[in-house]
Design a protein around this motif. Sequence first.
Motif, mmCIF file in Angstrom:
data_model
loop_
_atom_site.group_PDB
_atom_site.id
_atom_site.type_symbol
_atom_site.label_atom_id
_atom_site.label_comp_id
_atom_site.label_asym_id
_atom_site.label_seq_id
_atom_site.Cartn_x
_atom_site.Cartn_y
_atom_site.Cartn_z
ATOM 1 N N PRO A 9 0.838 -1.227 0.000
ATOM 2 C CA PRO A 9 0.000 0.000 0.000
ATOM 3 C C PRO A 9 0.854 1.251 0.000
ATOM 4 O O PRO A 9 2.039 1.222 0.337
ATOM 5 C CB PRO A 9 -0.797 -0.120 1.314
ATOM 6 N N ALA A 10 0.198 2.364 -0.334
ATOM 7 C CA ALA A 10 0.910 3.656 -0.409
ATOM 8 C C ALA A 10 1.402 4.061 0.976
ATOM 9 O O ALA A 10 0.757 3.811 2.005
ATOM 10 C CB ALA A 10 0.013 4.716 -0.980
ATOM 11 N N LEU A 11 2.566 4.682 1.015
ATOM 12 C CA LEU A 11 3.157 5.107 2.284
ATOM 13 C C LEU A 11 2.474 6.378 2.803
ATOM 14 O O LEU A 11 2.095 7.263 2.045
ATOM 15 C CB LEU A 11 4.655 5.356 2.090
ATOM 16 N N THR A 12 2.315 6.469 4.140
ATOM 17 C CA THR A 12 1.761 7.666 4.778
ATOM 18 C C THR A 12 2.802 8.247 5.718
ATOM 19 O O THR A 12 3.558 7.505 6.359
ATOM 20 C CB THR A 12 0.492 7.333 5.583
ATOM 21 N N PRO A 13 2.874 9.579 5.790
ATOM 22 C CA PRO A 13 3.903 10.194 6.657
ATOM 23 C C PRO A 13 3.573 9.955 8.147
ATOM 24 O O PRO A 13 2.422 9.985 8.568
ATOM 25 C CB PRO A 13 3.821 11.665 6.301
ATOM 26 N N VAL A 14 4.583 9.689 8.921
ATOM 27 C CA VAL A 14 4.435 9.504 10.376
ATOM 28 C C VAL A 14 5.466 10.382 11.061
ATOM 29 O O VAL A 14 6.485 10.750 10.478
ATOM 30 C CB VAL A 14 4.603 8.027 10.787
#
Length: 450
Positions: A9-14
């Motif tokens: 899946p697409a990466l999300t900023p953390v």
Amino acid sequence: MWKEERELPALTPVLRWKKGQKIAQQNQTVFERNCRSEDCAADLQLQGQLLLSSVDGKTPYLALGAVKNISLNISISNLGDDAYDANVSFNVSRELFFINMWQKEEMGISCELLESDFLKCSVGFPFMRSKSKYEFSVIFDTSHLSGEEEVLSFIITAQSGNVERSESLHDNTLMLTVPLMHEVDTSITGIMSPTSFVYGESVEASNFIQLEDLECHFQPLNITLQVYNTGPSTLPGSSVSITFPNRLSSGGAEMFHVQEMVVGQEKGNCSFQKNPTPCIIPQEQENIFHTIFAFFTKSGRKVLDCEKPGISCLTIHCNLSALAKEESRTIDIYMLLNTEILKKDSSSVIQFMTRAKVKVDPALRVVEIANGNPEEMTVVFEALHNLEPRGYVVGWIIAISLLVGILIFLLLAVLLWKMGFFRRRYKEIIEAEKNRKENEDSWDWVQKNQ
């Protein structure tokens, strides 16, 4: 097939966290400066006027009890930059009650009573624009004012969250004052009991009273006065002056003897100069002829009035305590009149004019209503002589009358004698008449013989 199964899946900023470091996020907001002056100073200006309900503008005071409410017409202007959190505060008396705030049109003004004597009104929330002006009225109930304070004061202050230069603060505070006055309409009425009485030597002594060890016969008198306050204010204090004609002549003896003075509900006191010798019987220096002459020369009426010059009067002063609106206070005065002095007067009717006047003290901030009820009155009572002389005087009158009658008879007899009434020639007249008759008889006989 294998590649499709391995698709992530697409990466999300953390927000990464490392041990020993804080999680933090910073942001900066830049405000645009919109001020005409460097310090964004406001310049608030207050103006105000007091308006009394049901009173014309010419009345320079607040009449306690007459004015039910008072209105403060306030005008606030901002001549400087926009004023944030602008408000107007009112410091008032604790005896006032806040009724309402009124504005001609909705301008975002709201008021809140923070304490019984402190009212705060927010103006133009959240800010009052530059060159703007707001007008509103604040109404207070004045019906519970006690009048202990001489002046009703309102301290009004305008302020905001902005800086305001010291040279422009002089018009931020406003003090409005109005004097407090007791406006009253007092009147006085009175009656005398009895309104008239009869005196004289032949009047029964039981009609009068005698004091112990005193020979004088006194006529009891009772005067009742009533002081009334129509209002509209409470009368904090008043005085009543009562005058009685006390002497028949300037050098005569005092006639009145005050026994008791009673103020209704014991809310007052009276004072007077006491008569040291209440019983004086004038000495008879004239003889019987003077007494008879005085009886027959009794004049019609003598009027004794303290307003006439040369009349000596007994003055009674009464101080009365507070008199509420539509409340009355009575004053009863019990006194004695020495009738022995009246007997020596030459008048058949002696009329006493008793005057009473109620006064208010301007020092107590009291003012009388113009063209109100009269503050003075007159009570009239009369002393009537029975016009009957004493017994020995009657005997002397009869004796003198008989003597005068005999003298008149003798005078008439002498007068008739002088006129010759008792010296007529009755004998010659009778003989002449007899001769005439004999001649007539002789003439009748001669005629018969012929």
